[in-house]
Design a protein around this motif. Structure first.
Motif, PDB file in Angstrom:
ATOM      1  N   ASN A  15     -53.691 -19.619 -49.949  1.00  0.00           N
ATOM      2  CA  ASN A  15     -54.301 -20.932 -49.790  1.00  0.00           C
ATOM      3  C   ASN A  15     -54.637 -21.083 -48.305  1.00  0.00           C
ATOM      4  O   ASN A  15     -53.740 -21.211 -47.466  1.00  0.00           O
ATOM      5  N   LEU A  18     -53.153 -23.635 -45.856  1.00  0.00           N
ATOM      6  CA  LEU A  18     -51.767 -23.518 -45.412  1.00  0.00           C
ATOM      7  C   LEU A  18     -51.600 -22.554 -44.248  1.00  0.00           C
ATOM      8  O   LEU A  18     -50.491 -22.341 -43.772  1.00  0.00           O
ATOM      9  N   LEU A  32     -48.082 -19.000 -41.942  1.00  0.00           N
ATOM     10  CA  LEU A  32     -48.336 -20.190 -42.752  1.00  0.00           C
ATOM     11  C   LEU A  32     -47.611 -21.393 -42.154  1.00  0.00           C
ATOM     12  O   LEU A  32     -46.709 -21.234 -41.323  1.00  0.00           O
ATOM     13  N   THR A  34     -45.423 -23.031 -43.413  1.00  0.00           N
ATOM     14  CA  THR A  34     -44.013 -22.911 -43.802  1.00  0.00           C
ATOM     15  C   THR A  34     -43.258 -21.952 -42.882  1.00  0.00           C
ATOM     16  O   THR A  34     -42.082 -21.713 -43.067  1.00  0.00           O
TER      17      THR A  34
END
Length: 70
Positions: A15, A18, A32, A34
């Motif tokens: 994605n 992200l 990312l 995250t």
């Protein structure tokens, strides 16, 4: 979504919204939001091109904001 290739040859779909950072160290490392890091075969310029094409395809790049004249 963009498709990239891991060094073992498997294809991965990410994605693009992200992705926080893409760097060449000299391998291409995608970080990312995250904080997960993914090392891919594609050079940095190619990953940036894929991200840009994705953003254009969903209308995030190329939009113009209209201002009221009054």
């Amino acid at each position: 979504m963009i498709k990239v290739t891991r060094f073992n040859g498997t294809e991965l779909t990410l994605n693009a919204t992200l992705i926080e950072m893409v760097e060449g160290t000299p391998d291409t490392v995608i970080t990312l939001v995250t904080n997960k890091k993914i090392v891919v075969k594609e050079p940095v310029d190619e990953v940036v091109r894929l991200i840009t094409e994705y953003y254009k395809s969903i209308g995030l790049i190329g939009l113009q904001v209209r201002q009221n004249a009054g």
